[in-house]
Design an enzyme around this catalytic site. Structure first.
Site, PDB file in Angstrom:
ATOM      1  N   ARG A 150       0.840  -1.200   0.000  1.00  0.00           N
ATOM      2  CA  ARG A 150       0.000   0.000   0.000  1.00  0.00           C
ATOM      3  C   ARG A 150       0.878   1.254   0.000  1.00  0.00           C
ATOM      4  NH1 ARG A 150      -1.724   1.946   4.508  1.00  0.00           N
ATOM      5  NH2 ARG A 150      -2.375   0.011   5.499  1.00  0.00           N
ATOM      6  N   TYR A 192     -16.130  15.408 -18.357  1.00  0.00           N
ATOM      7  CA  TYR A 192     -16.308  13.961 -18.305  1.00  0.00           C
ATOM      8  C   TYR A 192     -17.368  13.655 -17.231  1.00  0.00           C
ATOM      9  CZ  TYR A 192     -15.269   9.078 -17.389  1.00  0.00           C
ATOM     10  OH  TYR A 192     -15.377   7.728 -17.219  1.00  0.00           O
ATOM     11  N   ASP A 236      -6.969  17.614 -16.743  1.00  0.00           N
ATOM     12  CA  ASP A 236      -7.257  16.232 -17.112  1.00  0.00           C
ATOM     13  C   ASP A 236      -6.779  16.064 -18.559  1.00  0.00           C
ATOM     14  OD1 ASP A 236      -8.417  13.922 -18.142  1.00  0.00           O
ATOM     15  OD2 ASP A 236     -10.285  14.156 -17.022  1.00  0.00           O
ATOM     16  N   LYS A 247      -7.231   4.588 -20.628  1.00  0.00           N
ATOM     17  CA  LYS A 247      -7.397   4.996 -22.030  1.00  0.00           C
ATOM     18  C   LYS A 247      -6.097   4.800 -22.817  1.00  0.00           C
ATOM     19  CE  LYS A 247     -11.353   6.219 -20.317  1.00  0.00           C
ATOM     20  NZ  LYS A 247     -11.703   7.572 -19.955  1.00  0.00           N
TER      21      LYS A 247
HETATM   22  C1  LIG Z   1     -12.180   7.919 -18.588  1.00  0.00           C
HETATM   23  C2  LIG Z   1     -11.932   9.300 -18.170  1.00  0.00           C
HETATM   24  C3  LIG Z   1     -11.752   9.623 -16.830  1.00  0.00           C
HETATM   25  C4  LIG Z   1     -11.872   8.608 -15.721  1.00  0.00           C
HETATM   26  O1  LIG Z   1     -10.965   7.574 -15.820  1.00  0.00           O
HETATM   27  P1  LIG Z   1     -11.284   6.083 -15.263  1.00  0.00           P
HETATM   28  O2  LIG Z   1      -9.996   5.380 -15.474  1.00  0.00           O
HETATM   29  O3  LIG Z   1     -12.415   5.567 -16.069  1.00  0.00           O
HETATM   30  O4  LIG Z   1     -11.651   6.238 -13.840  1.00  0.00           O
HETATM   31  C5  LIG Z   1     -11.490  10.923 -16.503  1.00  0.00           C
HETATM   32  N1  LIG Z   1     -11.429  11.880 -17.448  1.00  0.00           N
HETATM   33  C6  LIG Z   1     -11.606  11.615 -18.742  1.00  0.00           C
HETATM   34  C7  LIG Z   1     -11.516  12.715 -19.747  1.00  0.00           C
HETATM   35  C8  LIG Z   1     -11.874  10.325 -19.151  1.00  0.00           C
HETATM   36  O5  LIG Z   1     -12.083  10.077 -20.435  1.00  0.00           O
END
Ligand SMILES: *Cc1c(COP(=O)(O)O)cnc(C)c1O
Length: 444
Positions: free
Chosen positions: A87, A139, A213, A238
């Site tokens: 952890r 998002y 982000d 992603k």
């Molecule tokens: C998918 C996504 C997230 C969240 O990510 P997870 O891995 O699904 O928790 C945040 N911001 C954007 C722009 C995303 O496409």
């Protein structure tokens, strides 16, 4: 490099766990060091950086071993070894984090269980009464978490059109703790001017943090920390991993104190990425350049195909994008997510269902191409009224382009368009049926 200030309480907690390891990665030979801009050496191109790693593995393994162990034996009753409990730290995760710091142009990176987990770590820097300024085309999951914080934690959230830096500026006060940006937004593909918002934010309130982000572009195409952001995070689910086989989130920053405060949360809440997923994310990152190049080349062809048939297409690779120049001033590519409108929700639904190569799925960044209707899927957690206020067309279709053959993708999409009645096939090719985006009457 001078030792970072390790005086705050969170920093002390971090130091207690990591007595020897250089958590920032400054003094480390492995992954971030060889050409880190901070080491003053010439920088390799990103495609090289992505695959180049070093480790101190005793057998010289060329990929980092998976240290599938919750605990680590200590040399004495005082502990004293680099790792004690997963952890708090794990060699596979640390290797990944150093590699990520390098490619994100950061001094510190943290790998956690998902993109939303990353935002959770970041938003735990907030206190009741703090204000967050953010976009109105966020998002869906980000929207959901911010709404929760607003309703339960006394955080004030302002949603504005962040494509207009003036609207952001008007809201910045001494209470502003964070300005949270996403660019391009999704699915409306609006571009946000990170440098000017970051500059204004810091001018008005030097303590406010600008958070970006960067999921839609990945470090391959943009480095928000170089554009003035204080913290960048992205979903590793992603592009970074690229195969839709793990969930992961990454956070990066250059301020050691900030890094330590966020590490405190990772350790305190146990959201660090597991050793196995750290290994998989590390493997994925190595092919980021080649995947992204192919994906965005395909996306460009598809965007041009749709635009040439009269659809309203939103993609920063198209000159028709109203913020084309702004996007290219901040990014090295257009990415592989685009959206288009058909003028009719029923037609859009039929297109999505008629596509075969394009999997109906939320998310993006995968080697497979995906198609979705954001208002029904990824953005369904935003209520219909809010979607309307934010001018989100209910018929919008999002395409997340993969690495398949571009002609196959276009053929499949063409067939779906014909089958759905969006276009008519004639001897001289396609004719778009009434895809005026203002039209309300279905064309079939
Ligand atoms: C998918 C996504 C997230 C969240 O990510 P997870 O891995 O699904 O928790 C945040 N911001 C954007 C722009 C995303 O496409």
């Amino acid at each position: 490099m001078a030792a970072p200030d390790r005086s705050g309480p969170a920093a002390q907690a971090a130091n207690k766990v990591f007595t020897r390891v250089d958590v920032d990665g400054h003094a480390l030979p492995p992954s971030p060091a060889p050409s880190s801009p901070l080491s003053g050496r010439r920088r390799y191109a990103l495609a090289t950086e992505l695959v180049y790693t070093e480790s101190k593995d005793q057998y010289g393994s060329s990929s980092i071993p998976i240290y599938q162990s919750a605990t680590f034996k200590q040399a004495s009753s005082n502990g004293g070894n680099e790792y004690d409990y997963t952890r708090s730290g794990n060699p596979t995760r640390t290797h990944l984090e150093r590699h990520l710091a390098k490619i994100m142009n950061a001094t510190r990176a943290l790998a956690v269980g998902s993109g939303m987990g990353a935002l959770d770590v970041i938003t735990r820097l907030l206190k009741p009464g703090d204000e967050v300024i953010t976009g109105d085309d966020l998002y869906g999951g980000t929207n959901r978490l911010l709404t929760y914080l607003q309703n339960n934690q006394g955080v004030v959230v302002h949603h504005v059109d962040t494509t207009n830096p003036e609207q952001v500026r008007k809201l910045i006060t001494s209470k502003t703790a964070m300005v949270l940006l996403e660019t391009p937004t999704n699915p409306l593909i609006k571009i946000v001017d990170i440098p000017s918002i970051a500059r204004t934010t810091h001018e008005v309130n030097s303590k406010a943090l600008v958070i970006v982000d960067n999921t839609m572009l990945s470090p391959m195409l943009s480095n928000p920390l170089d554009l003035g952001a204080d913290i960048v995070y992205e979903s590793g689910t992603k592009y970074l991993s690229g195969h839709h086989d793990i969930m992961a989130g990454v956070i990066a920053c250059n301020d050691p104190e900030l890094g330590n405060r966020m590490y405190f949360t990772v350790n305190a809440t146990g959201c660090g990425l597991s050793p196995n997923d750290s290994f998989l994310l590390m493997r994925g990152v190595k092919t980021l350049a080649i995947r992204m190049e192919k994906q965005q080349a395909n996306a460009q062809q598809i965007a041009e195909f749709l635009e040439s048939h009269g659809f309203r297409v939103r993609y920063p690779g198209l000159k028709s994008h109203p913020q084309y120049d702004l996007h290219w001033s901040m990014a090295r590519g257009a990415g592989a997510v685009l959206s288009f409108e058909t003028g009719d929700v029923g037609i859009s639904e039929r297109i999505v269902e008629a596509a075969r190569l394009w999997g109906i799925s939320v998310s993006f960044g995968c080697v497979n191409s995906l198609i979705s209707m954001p208002c029904r899927m990824s953005h369904a957690s935003i209520d219909a009224k809010t979607r309307q206020e934010r001018q989100m067309p209910e018929d919008i279709i999002r395409l997340c382009v993969g690495i398949e053959d571009a002609s196959d993708l276009i053929d499949d999409l063409s067939r779906a368009l014909v089958q759905a009645g969006a276009v008519t096939l004639t001897l001289d090719g396609f004719h778009t049926n009434d895809v005026d985006t203002d039209a309300v009457t279905p064309s079939v």
